[in-house]
Every structure is written in structure tokens, then in C-alpha cells.
Design a protein around this motif. Structure first.
Motif, short mmCIF file in Angstrom:
data_model
loop_
_atom_site.label_atom_id
_atom_site.label_comp_id
_atom_site.label_asym_id
_atom_site.label_seq_id
_atom_site.Cartn_x
_atom_site.Cartn_y
_atom_site.Cartn_z
N ALA A 86 61.21 42.18 45.31
CA ALA A 86 60.20 41.88 46.33
C ALA A 86 58.93 41.33 45.68
O ALA A 86 58.31 40.39 46.20
N LEU A 87 58.53 41.91 44.55
CA LEU A 87 57.37 41.41 43.82
C LEU A 87 57.59 39.96 43.40
O LEU A 87 56.73 39.10 43.59
N VAL A 88 58.76 39.68 42.83
CA VAL A 88 59.08 38.33 42.37
C VAL A 88 59.04 37.35 43.55
O VAL A 88 58.50 36.25 43.44
N ALA A 89 59.58 37.75 44.68
CA ALA A 89 59.62 36.86 45.85
C ALA A 89 58.23 36.53 46.37
O ALA A 89 58.02 35.44 46.93
N ARG A 90 57.27 37.41 46.19
CA ARG A 90 55.91 37.20 46.69
C ARG A 90 55.07 36.27 45.83
O ARG A 90 54.04 35.78 46.28
N ARG A 91 55.46 36.06 44.60
CA ARG A 91 54.61 35.32 43.66
C ARG A 91 55.03 33.86 43.56
O ARG A 91 56.12 33.54 43.07
N ASP A 92 54.15 32.96 43.99
CA ASP A 92 54.45 31.53 43.97
C ASP A 92 54.64 30.97 42.57
O ASP A 92 55.41 30.02 42.37
N GLU A 93 53.93 31.54 41.58
CA GLU A 93 54.04 31.00 40.23
C GLU A 93 55.38 31.32 39.57
O GLU A 93 55.74 30.72 38.57
N ILE A 94 56.13 32.25 40.14
CA ILE A 94 57.48 32.53 39.65
C ILE A 94 58.43 31.62 40.42
O ILE A 94 58.70 31.82 41.59
N VAL A 95 58.89 30.56 39.76
CA VAL A 95 59.70 29.55 40.44
C VAL A 95 61.21 29.77 40.26
O VAL A 95 62.01 29.12 40.92
N GLY A 96 61.57 30.66 39.36
CA GLY A 96 62.97 30.99 39.14
C GLY A 96 63.07 32.39 38.59
O GLY A 96 62.19 32.83 37.84
N LEU A 108 62.31 35.26 34.01
CA LEU A 108 61.48 34.60 35.01
C LEU A 108 60.99 33.26 34.47
O LEU A 108 60.57 33.16 33.31
N ARG A 109 61.03 32.25 35.33
CA ARG A 109 60.46 30.95 34.97
C ARG A 109 59.14 30.84 35.73
O ARG A 109 59.11 30.98 36.95
N ILE A 110 58.08 30.55 34.99
CA ILE A 110 56.73 30.59 35.52
C ILE A 110 56.05 29.24 35.34
O ILE A 110 56.20 28.60 34.29
N TYR A 111 55.27 28.83 36.33
CA TYR A 111 54.33 27.71 36.19
C TYR A 111 52.95 28.23 36.55
O TYR A 111 52.76 28.82 37.61
N CYS A 112 51.98 28.01 35.66
CA CYS A 112 50.59 28.42 35.89
C CYS A 112 49.66 27.25 35.56
O CYS A 112 50.03 26.33 34.82
N HIS A 113 48.44 27.34 36.06
CA HIS A 113 47.45 26.31 35.77
C HIS A 113 47.02 26.32 34.32
O HIS A 113 46.82 25.26 33.71
N ASP A 114 46.89 27.52 33.74
CA ASP A 114 46.39 27.62 32.38
C ASP A 114 46.83 28.96 31.78
O ASP A 114 47.44 29.79 32.46
N LEU A 115 46.50 29.17 30.51
CA LEU A 115 46.88 30.41 29.83
C LEU A 115 46.21 31.65 30.43
O LEU A 115 46.86 32.69 30.53
N PRO A 116 44.94 31.59 30.82
CA PRO A 116 44.37 32.78 31.47
C PRO A 116 45.12 33.17 32.75
O PRO A 116 45.29 34.37 33.03
N ALA A 117 45.61 32.21 33.50
CA ALA A 117 46.38 32.53 34.70
C ALA A 117 47.70 33.20 34.33
O ALA A 117 48.14 34.15 35.00
N LEU A 118 48.34 32.72 33.28
CA LEU A 118 49.56 33.36 32.80
C LEU A 118 49.27 34.79 32.34
O LEU A 118 50.01 35.72 32.67
N ASN A 119 48.19 34.97 31.62
CA ASN A 119 47.81 36.29 31.15
C ASN A 119 47.57 37.25 32.33
O ASN A 119 47.99 38.40 32.30
N ARG A 120 46.88 36.77 33.37
CA ARG A 120 46.64 37.62 34.55
C ARG A 120 47.95 38.01 35.21
O ARG A 120 48.12 39.16 35.63
N LEU A 121 48.88 37.08 35.29
CA LEU A 121 50.17 37.39 35.90
C LEU A 121 50.87 38.51 35.12
O LEU A 121 51.38 39.47 35.71
N VAL A 122 50.87 38.39 33.81
CA VAL A 122 51.54 39.39 32.97
C VAL A 122 50.79 40.73 33.05
O VAL A 122 51.40 41.78 33.30
N GLN A 123 49.47 40.69 32.81
CA GLN A 123 48.69 41.91 32.68
C GLN A 123 48.38 42.61 34.01
O GLN A 123 48.32 43.83 34.06
N GLU A 124 48.21 41.84 35.07
CA GLU A 124 47.77 42.41 36.34
C GLU A 124 48.86 42.52 37.40
O GLU A 124 48.67 43.21 38.40
N VAL A 125 49.99 41.84 37.18
CA VAL A 125 51.05 41.85 38.19
C VAL A 125 52.34 42.45 37.65
O VAL A 125 52.87 43.41 38.22
#
Length: 152
Positions: A86-96, A108-125
Motif C-alpha cells: 500500500a505504501l509503494v502504491a501511494r508513492r508516485d516516485e516509485i514507478v516499478g 523498487l525503481r525510483i525517479y526523483c528530481h534530485d538527490l535530496p528528494a531521493l534521500n527524503r524518500l529513503v529516510q522519511e518514507v
């Protein structure tokens, strides 16, 4: 459903360009436009064609970071798997997302705008999820082969 050579050729053509008209497909397959259209409809109705979409260039829309993230779960109970799905389904940056054999439980296959966004996804989600033990991320430096058609 059994595919004949024409069905396979039609699927190959549609994977390359799904916007082709029945006239264009028929000409390439040696069929009339109505025959090509009926075959396409039959493949759609049978579920062999699951949808149509546009390929968007991630860099052109500001998604400059692609990453693959391996997720290792601490708990493997069905409710933990459902909660993570359910978490994976809610996150747009997780495309696969794939359930894996081997060391990692998910890829998980991820697309983010930048490295800080990737870090937030890992650390906060991902890491705060109660069933996640650890994640391992790999940033894609270059994609040698674009996602392509299935080998029919």
C-alpha cells in the motif's frame, strides 16, 4: 489464447508504436485495415494488451535521478506485506516494484528530481515503515538500453 505469427507481429508493432492506425498495421502485416483492427481488438479483449501510454523523457520533466532500491523486510507476515504494498502504491516516485527472491525482498525503481528528494524518500518514507529492516539504494549513472518491447 494461442498466438499465431500475425498476432505476434501485431504485438511487436504495437509495442514499438501503439498509435499506428489499422490502415498502417494492415499494410505492414499484409492484412486489410478491418482485419488488423479486429485482431487488435481481440488481443485487447483477451488481456494480452493491458494498456497504452506515452513514454516521457524523465530528464525533460526534471526527474534527473533514477535509482534502484532493494528493500529488506524485518517481518514477512501477510499484513506487513500488504502494508508495504500500500505504501509503494501511494508513492508516485516509485514507478516499478517487484517482489524478489534472494537477499532483498523487494526491488523498487525510483525517479526523483534530485538527490535530496531521493534521500527524503529513503529516510522519511521507506525506513520508518514498521516492517522495513534496511534499504540499499543504487543510483543509475546511465541506462544502456531503454525499456523495450517484449521479445515476441
Amino acid at each position: 489464447m494461442t498466438l499465431d505469427q500475425i498476432d505476434s507481429a501485431l504485438l511487436r508493432l504495437l509495442q514499438v508504436d501503439a498509435n499506428q492506425t489499422a490502415e498502417q498495421l494492415g499494410a505492414k502485416l499484409g492484412l486489410s485495415p478491418s482485419q488488423a483492427g479486429r485482431r487488435r481488438q481481440r488481443l485487447e479483449a483477451a488481456g494480452l494488451i493491458s494498456g497504452y501510454g506515452a513514454r516521457v523523457d524523465p530528464d525533460a520533466v526534471g526527474l534527473g535521478v533514477q535509482a534502484m532500491i532493494q528493500v529488506h523486510m524485518a517481518a514477512h507476515a501477510p499484513d506487513a506485506a500488504q502494508s508495504f504494498a500500500a505504501l509503494v502504491a501511494r508513492r508516485d516516485e516509485i514507478v516499478g516494484a517487484w517482489v524478489m527472491t534472494g537477499d532483498a525482498d523487494y526491488l523498487l525503481r525510483i525517479y526523483c528530481h534530485d538527490l535530496p528528494a531521493l534521500n527524503r524518500l529513503v529516510q522519511e518514507v521507506l525506513l520508518p515503515h514498521s516492517s522495513v529492516a534496511r534499504v540499499q539504494s543504487q543510483i543509475v549513472m546511465a541506462q544502456l538500453k531503454a525499456d523495450g518491447p517484449l521479445p515476441l
